[in-house]
Design a protein around this motif. Structure first.
Motif, PDB file in Angstrom:
ATOM      1  N   MET A 291       0.841  -1.202   0.000  1.00  0.00           N
ATOM      2  CA  MET A 291       0.000   0.000   0.000  1.00  0.00           C
ATOM      3  C   MET A 291       0.875   1.252   0.000  1.00  0.00           C
ATOM      4  SD  MET A 291      -3.151   0.505  -0.246  1.00  0.00           S
ATOM      5  CE  MET A 291      -3.499  -1.256  -0.031  1.00  0.00           C
ATOM      6  N   THR A 292       0.615   2.115  -0.882  1.00  0.00           N
ATOM      7  CA  THR A 292       1.418   3.323  -0.948  1.00  0.00           C
ATOM      8  C   THR A 292       1.085   4.244   0.210  1.00  0.00           C
ATOM      9  OG1 THR A 292      -0.242   4.321  -2.352  1.00  0.00           O
ATOM     10  CG2 THR A 292       1.654   3.318  -3.447  1.00  0.00           C
TER      11      THR A 292
ATOM     12  N   ARG B 233       1.343   8.245   1.165  1.00  0.00           N
ATOM     13  CA  ARG B 233       1.662   9.552   0.591  1.00  0.00           C
ATOM     14  C   ARG B 233       1.904  10.575   1.684  1.00  0.00           C
ATOM     15  NH1 ARG B 233      -1.470   6.839  -2.428  1.00  0.00           N
ATOM     16  NH2 ARG B 233      -1.199   6.807  -4.663  1.00  0.00           N
ATOM     17  N   ALA B 234       3.000  11.266   1.532  1.00  0.00           N
ATOM     18  CA  ALA B 234       3.314  12.308   2.505  1.00  0.00           C
ATOM     19  C   ALA B 234       2.204  13.345   2.528  1.00  0.00           C
ATOM     20  CB  ALA B 234       4.634  12.969   2.138  1.00  0.00           C
ATOM     21  N   GLY B 235       1.811  13.727   3.697  1.00  0.00           N
ATOM     22  CA  GLY B 235       0.828  14.797   3.810  1.00  0.00           C
ATOM     23  C   GLY B 235      -0.597  14.343   3.613  1.00  0.00           C
ATOM     24  N   VAL B 236      -0.802  13.082   3.355  1.00  0.00           N
ATOM     25  CA  VAL B 236      -2.162  12.583   3.186  1.00  0.00           C
ATOM     26  C   VAL B 236      -2.468  11.649   4.346  1.00  0.00           C
ATOM     27  CG1 VAL B 236      -3.701  11.236   1.741  1.00  0.00           C
ATOM     28  CG2 VAL B 236      -2.031  12.763   0.700  1.00  0.00           C
ATOM     29  N   HIS B 237      -3.589  11.869   4.933  1.00  0.00           N
ATOM     30  CA  HIS B 237      -3.982  11.014   6.038  1.00  0.00           C
ATOM     31  C   HIS B 237      -4.619   9.757   5.468  1.00  0.00           C
ATOM     32  CE1 HIS B 237      -5.538  10.323  10.200  1.00  0.00           C
ATOM     33  NE2 HIS B 237      -6.361   9.561   9.518  1.00  0.00           N
ATOM     34  N   ALA B 238      -3.920   8.670   5.538  1.00  0.00           N
ATOM     35  CA  ALA B 238      -4.471   7.408   5.048  1.00  0.00           C
ATOM     36  C   ALA B 238      -4.709   6.494   6.234  1.00  0.00           C
ATOM     37  CB  ALA B 238      -3.499   6.760   4.075  1.00  0.00           C
ATOM     38  N   SER B 239      -5.899   5.965   6.325  1.00  0.00           N
ATOM     39  CA  SER B 239      -6.207   5.127   7.466  1.00  0.00           C
ATOM     40  C   SER B 239      -7.010   3.924   7.016  1.00  0.00           C
ATOM     41  CB  SER B 239      -7.003   5.919   8.496  1.00  0.00           C
ATOM     42  OG  SER B 239      -8.208   6.379   7.927  1.00  0.00           O
TER      43      SER B 239
ATOM     44  N   ALA C 272     -11.016   8.648  10.647  1.00  0.00           N
ATOM     45  CA  ALA C 272     -10.380   9.295   9.509  1.00  0.00           C
ATOM     46  C   ALA C 272     -10.450  10.800   9.659  1.00  0.00           C
ATOM     47  CB  ALA C 272     -11.067   8.877   8.211  1.00  0.00           C
ATOM     48  N   GLY C 273      -9.420  11.402  10.178  1.00  0.00           N
ATOM     49  CA  GLY C 273      -9.364  12.862  10.273  1.00  0.00           C
ATOM     50  C   GLY C 273     -10.583  13.457  10.939  1.00  0.00           C
ATOM     51  N   GLY C 274     -10.559  14.728  11.197  1.00  0.00           N
ATOM     52  CA  GLY C 274     -11.724  15.431  11.710  1.00  0.00           C
ATOM     53  C   GLY C 274     -12.178  14.940  13.069  1.00  0.00           C
TER      54      GLY C 274
ATOM     55  N   GLU D 292     -14.697  16.766   5.050  1.00  0.00           N
ATOM     56  CA  GLU D 292     -13.704  15.792   4.650  1.00  0.00           C
ATOM     57  C   GLU D 292     -14.385  14.691   3.878  1.00  0.00           C
ATOM     58  OE1 GLU D 292     -11.934  14.945   8.346  1.00  0.00           O
ATOM     59  OE2 GLU D 292     -10.289  16.328   7.991  1.00  0.00           O
TER      60      GLU D 292
ATOM     61  N   GLU E 289      -8.108   4.354  -1.977  1.00  0.00           N
ATOM     62  CA  GLU E 289      -6.805   4.423  -2.641  1.00  0.00           C
ATOM     63  C   GLU E 289      -6.886   3.875  -4.054  1.00  0.00           C
ATOM     64  OE1 GLU E 289      -3.761   5.454  -1.780  1.00  0.00           O
ATOM     65  OE2 GLU E 289      -3.929   5.884   0.343  1.00  0.00           O
TER      66      GLU E 289
ATOM     67  N   VAL F 265      -8.126   1.131   1.437  1.00  0.00           N
ATOM     68  CA  VAL F 265      -7.597   2.125   2.355  1.00  0.00           C
ATOM     69  C   VAL F 265      -8.118   3.485   1.916  1.00  0.00           C
ATOM     70  CG1 VAL F 265      -5.497   3.269   3.131  1.00  0.00           C
ATOM     71  CG2 VAL F 265      -5.550   0.795   2.903  1.00  0.00           C
ATOM     72  N   THR F 266      -8.624   4.230   2.859  1.00  0.00           N
ATOM     73  CA  THR F 266      -9.216   5.500   2.475  1.00  0.00           C
ATOM     74  C   THR F 266      -8.240   6.649   2.651  1.00  0.00           C
ATOM     75  OG1 THR F 266     -10.144   5.827   4.668  1.00  0.00           O
ATOM     76  CG2 THR F 266     -11.553   4.779   3.029  1.00  0.00           C
ATOM     77  N   THR F 267      -8.381   7.621   1.784  1.00  0.00           N
ATOM     78  CA  THR F 267      -7.600   8.838   1.839  1.00  0.00           C
ATOM     79  C   THR F 267      -8.570   9.960   2.147  1.00  0.00           C
ATOM     80  OG1 THR F 267      -6.047   8.010   0.213  1.00  0.00           O
ATOM     81  CG2 THR F 267      -6.157  10.388   0.479  1.00  0.00           C
ATOM     82  N   THR F 268      -8.201  10.828   3.038  1.00  0.00           N
ATOM     83  CA  THR F 268      -9.097  11.906   3.400  1.00  0.00           C
ATOM     84  C   THR F 268      -8.663  13.201   2.728  1.00  0.00           C
ATOM     85  OG1 THR F 268      -9.470  10.858   5.519  1.00  0.00           O
ATOM     86  CG2 THR F 268     -10.141  13.135   5.314  1.00  0.00           C
TER      87      THR F 268
ATOM     88  N   ARG G  34      -3.113  15.087  -7.358  1.00  0.00           N
ATOM     89  CA  ARG G  34      -3.365  13.685  -7.040  1.00  0.00           C
ATOM     90  C   ARG G  34      -4.796  13.441  -6.561  1.00  0.00           C
ATOM     91  NH1 ARG G  34       0.280  15.013  -2.931  1.00  0.00           N
ATOM     92  NH2 ARG G  34      -0.645  15.224  -0.879  1.00  0.00           N
ATOM     93  N   PHE G  35      -5.573  14.488  -6.414  1.00  0.00           N
ATOM     94  CA  PHE G  35      -6.960  14.298  -5.980  1.00  0.00           C
ATOM     95  C   PHE G  35      -7.961  14.409  -7.120  1.00  0.00           C
ATOM     96  CE2 PHE G  35      -5.148  16.021  -1.868  1.00  0.00           C
ATOM     97  CZ  PHE G  35      -4.900  14.754  -1.379  1.00  0.00           C
TER      98      PHE G  35
END
Lengths: 133, 215
Positions: free
Chosen positions: A1-2, A4-10, A16-18, B67, B72, B87-90, B116-117
């Motif tokens: 799984m990649t 990414r810097a600065g991206v919140h991946a969970s 998930a954030g917030g 958000e 992914e 896997v989710t990206t926010t 990238r979005f």
């Protein structure tokens, strides 16, 4: 799984954030579901609360009660998410549950109907409304 | 409920032929209630060009940030079938609201500026009136990806040059040429901080969309 810097991946089910100020992770509200059981509602979908919802409001958990209250005046999925301070995906699941229970009426969007965009009559209404501002 | 596939990208590519709304509790036949409807307009452009400002000056509610999670696999992971757990990206997104009339509500979505979005835009673009592409003349190339996206999708868009203080005035014809947009693409100059000025971009877009919509 990649990653990414600065991206919140969970992972699924993780907050998930917030979650600032939130004791319970957002997805706990949906019991870990990231997809609604029914519709995948567009962000701008409007919902209004039904009489059934108003009658049974007291029995609902707090977040659902908040949604019913917000939807007394038409509210969109995206607004509900922001008001509850949860990601839109969580709002979708909760709104979907309430709609399935008959507590919310969902108003269709052109995206729902699979149309590429609004029809001419709707665009004229929009134009008139904007010009009148 | 027989709704569209859950993956937003899938629902886009299949044309989202959603018919499930005619049955079940989600539809609750119109009856005597007013037919509420929502519309959306996207606000796009490069990072820091003033999208949030424009949404804020047009919105009747304080602009909100929400958000949105995206899977992914939508970003182009090679082998999605081997990925049982998505896997989710926010992604943060600004939005605002304009009550057009009693039954018609317009939402403005300020789309993320990062390349990238783009996957997220497909869902947003579905059913949209169109887009306002906000341009900063000092960084004109930052809006090219947005213009390419809307041209590819056939979504109507208007170009709004955000006129920052100290920026020399540029004739809109030259902007149109520099952006290589179609001759009928509206180009307006706005001050994103000014609601009246910002509204001209929306009006230009809707006029354009109306011309392009078959009767």
């Amino acid at each position: 799984m990649t990653s990414r810097a600065g991206v919140h991946a969970s992972g699924r089910g993780a907050g998930a954030g917030g979650d600032a100020g939130r004791v319970v992770p957002a997805y706990a509200l949906t019991r870990g579901r990231t997809r609604p059981n029914g519709a995948e509602l567009p962000l701008e979908s409007l919902v209004t609360s039904t009489d059934l919802a108003r009658r049974n409001e007291a029995s609902l958990q707090m977040e659902l009660r908040t949604i019913v209250a917000l939807s007394t005046r038409a509210a969109s999925v995206v607004e509900i998410g922001a008001a509850l301070r949860v990601p839109v995906g969580v709002a979708r699941v909760l709104v979907g549950d309430l709609a399935a229970a008959g507590y919310l009426k969902v108003h269709l969007t052109s995206a729902d109907r699979g149309e590429s965009g609004p029809d001419r009559e709707t665009l004229r209404r929009l134009l008139d409304g904007l010009r009148a501002r | 409920m027989d709704y569209a596939p859950a993956d937003p990208r899938t629902s886009r590519t299949t044309g989202a032929t959603t018919t499930g709304a005619t049955t079940g509790p989600m539809s609750a036949a119109a009856g005597a209630e007013p037919q509420l409807m929502s519309l959306k307009i996207l606000v796009a452009g490069g990072f820091g060009v003033g999208k949030t400002t424009l949404v804020g000056s047009l919105s009747e509610i304080p602009p909100l940030r929400t958000e949105q999670e995206m899977t992914e696999l939508s970003i182009g992971v090679d082998d999605v079938s081997a990925t049982p757990d998505k896997v989710t990206t926010t992604v943060a997104m600004d939005f605002g609201r304009i009550t057009v009339d009693e039954q018609l509500i317009l939402y403005l979505f300020g789309t993320p500026g990062q390349d990238r979005f783009w996957f997220m835009w497909d869902e947003l673009a579905q059913g949209a009136v169109g887009a306002v592409v906000l341009v900063d003349l000092r960084r004109i190339d930052s809006c090219f990806p947005a213009i390419d996206f809307f041209e590819d999708r056939g979504l109507p868009f208007a170009v709004a040059v955000n006129h920052f203080p100290g920026t020399p005035a540029v004739p809109t014809d030259r902007v149109r040429g520099a952006l290589a947009v179609r001759p009928d693409c509206p180009v307006v100059v706005v001050d994103a901080r000014d609601p009246v000025s910002s509204l001209t971009a929306l009006v230009a877009l809707v006029e354009h969309a109306l011309v392009r919509t078959p009767s």
